[in-house]
Design a protein around this motif. Sequence first.
Motif, short mmCIF file in Angstrom:
data_model
loop_
_atom_site.label_atom_id
_atom_site.label_comp_id
_atom_site.label_asym_id
_atom_site.label_seq_id
_atom_site.Cartn_x
_atom_site.Cartn_y
_atom_site.Cartn_z
N ASN A 2 0.82 -1.30 -0.07
CA ASN A 2 0.11 0.23 -0.05
C ASN A 2 0.56 1.24 0.10
O ASN A 2 0.26 2.25 -0.39
N ASN A 48 -4.92 0.21 -3.77
CA ASN A 48 -3.95 1.11 -2.74
C ASN A 48 -2.54 0.98 -3.27
O ASN A 48 -1.97 2.19 -3.13
N ARG A 51 -1.94 2.60 -6.50
CA ARG A 51 -2.09 4.33 -6.24
C ARG A 51 -0.78 4.82 -5.83
O ARG A 51 -0.49 5.93 -6.39
N SER A 52 -0.42 4.18 -4.83
CA SER A 52 0.99 4.44 -4.29
C SER A 52 1.95 4.44 -5.28
O SER A 52 2.74 5.40 -5.28
#
Length: 124
Positions: A2, A48, A51-52
């Motif tokens: 994440n 996530n 996205r990171s």
Amino acid sequence: MNDSGNAAGPARGELGVSLDHVIAIHDEIDLPFGEVRSKLGGGVAGHNGLRSLSQGLGGKDFWRVRGGVGRPDSSDPEIVSNYVLSRFREPRDEVALLISAAADEAERLVEEMTGGTESVGEAD
């Protein structure tokens, strides 16, 4: 995963790796368990880790090796989150095959990127 962009971004910058030579291996609930696919770029689909990585790497045009883990019977975000963060329900040997197939696909991509001139995992 994440927060992987926090490490991947600076590493990419330090090593001068082009974005299209970065490979992320991740779980994919939109693929049946055991299926492996790769693609260059794309959205993050609520993942996530992706996205990171997109934020840390400065773009979305990196390779993704997507290991299918299947989707739970619910679309409730909390149930989905618990599903992907829990232990596999499948037998250990099937999980090992999934991991092996994802690693093989990543190695294939590296060989394609380097024209087969670089041995993956070989010590200097």
